[in-house]
Structures are given as C-alpha cells and as structure tokens.
Motif scaffolding. Sequence first.
Motif, PDB file in Angstrom:
ATOM      1  N   ALA A 112       0.831  -1.208   0.000  1.00 28.60           N
ATOM      2  CA  ALA A 112       0.000   0.000   0.000  1.00 28.60           C
ATOM      3  C   ALA A 112       0.864   1.256   0.000  1.00 28.60           C
ATOM      4  N   VAL A 113       1.897   1.279   0.833  1.00 34.24           N
ATOM      5  CA  VAL A 113       2.777   2.451   0.909  1.00 34.24           C
ATOM      6  C   VAL A 113       3.487   2.678  -0.423  1.00 34.24           C
ATOM      7  N   ALA A 114       3.863   1.593  -1.089  1.00 30.04           N
ATOM      8  CA  ALA A 114       4.564   1.713  -2.368  1.00 30.04           C
ATOM      9  C   ALA A 114       3.643   2.173  -3.503  1.00 30.04           C
ATOM     10  N   GLY A 115       2.339   1.887  -3.380  1.00 33.12           N
ATOM     11  CA  GLY A 115       1.458   2.156  -4.503  1.00 33.12           C
ATOM     12  C   GLY A 115       0.393   3.206  -4.301  1.00 33.12           C
ATOM     13  N   GLN A 116       0.267   3.743  -3.101  1.00 28.29           N
ATOM     14  CA  GLN A 116      -0.800   4.705  -2.833  1.00 28.29           C
ATOM     15  C   GLN A 116      -0.246   5.920  -2.085  1.00 28.29           C
ATOM     16  N   ALA A 117      -1.010   6.995  -2.149  1.00 26.60           N
ATOM     17  CA  ALA A 117      -0.651   8.208  -1.413  1.00 26.60           C
ATOM     18  C   ALA A 117      -1.471   8.256  -0.126  1.00 26.60           C
ATOM     19  N   PHE A 118      -0.790   8.493   0.976  1.00 20.81           N
ATOM     20  CA  PHE A 118      -1.455   8.612   2.273  1.00 20.81           C
ATOM     21  C   PHE A 118      -1.081   9.939   2.921  1.00 20.81           C
ATOM     22  N   ASP A 119      -2.007  10.447   3.724  1.00 22.92           N
ATOM     23  CA  ASP A 119      -1.744  11.660   4.492  1.00 22.92           C
ATOM     24  C   ASP A 119      -1.100  11.335   5.829  1.00 22.92           C
ATOM     25  N   ARG A 155       9.348   3.252   5.786  1.00 23.32           N
ATOM     26  CA  ARG A 155       8.881   3.649   4.441  1.00 23.32           C
ATOM     27  C   ARG A 155       8.038   4.923   4.513  1.00 23.32           C
ATOM     28  N   LEU A 156       7.175   4.990   5.523  1.00 23.75           N
ATOM     29  CA  LEU A 156       6.370   6.205   5.680  1.00 23.75           C
ATOM     30  C   LEU A 156       7.264   7.410   5.943  1.00 23.75           C
ATOM     31  N   ARG A 157       8.215   7.243   6.835  1.00 19.14           N
ATOM     32  CA  ARG A 157       9.126   8.346   7.159  1.00 19.14           C
ATOM     33  C   ARG A 157       9.907   8.783   5.920  1.00 19.14           C
ATOM     34  N   GLU A 158      10.396   7.823   5.134  1.00 22.52           N
ATOM     35  CA  GLU A 158      11.127   8.144   3.901  1.00 22.52           C
ATOM     36  C   GLU A 158      10.264   8.953   2.941  1.00 22.52           C
ATOM     37  N   GLY A 159       8.970   8.682   2.952  1.00 21.20           N
ATOM     38  CA  GLY A 159       8.047   9.400   2.081  1.00 21.20           C
ATOM     39  C   GLY A 159       7.518  10.694   2.679  1.00 21.20           C
ATOM     40  N   GLY A 160       7.977  11.037   3.879  1.00 22.77           N
ATOM     41  CA  GLY A 160       7.519  12.262   4.525  1.00 22.77           C
ATOM     42  C   GLY A 160       6.085  12.180   5.034  1.00 22.77           C
ATOM     43  N   ILE A 161       5.607  10.969   5.274  1.00 22.69           N
ATOM     44  CA  ILE A 161       4.230  10.762   5.727  1.00 22.69           C
ATOM     45  C   ILE A 161       4.230  10.590   7.245  1.00 22.69           C
TER      46      ILE A 161
END
Length: 116
Positions: free
Chosen positions: A44-51, A70-76
């Motif tokens: 899900a983290v690899a394929g979707q955008a989350f707030d 993974r969330l932290r790497e994406g700034g989420i």
Amino acid sequence: MKMNGARILVLEDEPIIGFALEDILAAEGAHSFLATTLDEAETAVAGQAFDCGILDVNVHGGKSYGVAARLREGGIPFLFATGYGDTAHPPEFADVPTLSKPYSPGQVRRAIDAIA
C-alpha cells in the motif's frame, strides 16, 4: 491535520480493532485503507498516497518498523498503536507518538492532530 478527506493507512492485524478504527476515522470524514499484514502495508505504501498512518506495532508476530521507515522516507506522518502500553521503540522511532489500546475516538483524533 484536518481528518475530513484525509487518506489514512491503518495497519492492524486484529479485524475487530481494525474495523472499529476504520469506523472512528470514517466518522471524522477520513478515508482509511486497512492492511492486516506487513506485506499488505508495504504494498500500500509503495502504490498509494497517504496523508498519515496508524501502525499496530506487533503484527502477526512481526514488528511494523519497516513500514514506519517507508512512511518516514516518504515524509508521511504516522503514529504507533499498541496494546502493550507505552512500548519502547527503536531509537530512530523514539519520537513517534504511541496510542495505547484501547482508545477512544477522541484519543485517535488528538493523536492524529499531534502528528500533523
């Protein structure tokens, strides 16, 4: 964070808890994606955008720290949810808020506001 319209990743391996959390988020106008395994969450983290994300710490005997990374790497922004009280997390996640189970809708709202 304004929860109305927010997309929130929920990682929870206990269906009743996951569904209850989805209900809490839906009542606030948020859209949740429930992952019940670490692999589902990673996909899900690899394929979707989350707030933001709400991550159970212990998922089927594994830890959710890889998903957290993974969330932290994406700034989420994210928080942990656990039934083990204020669990000591690895040093790289010592600053992440922990929501203790069982939690109320108000506690969920305040925890999400705190990470925004």
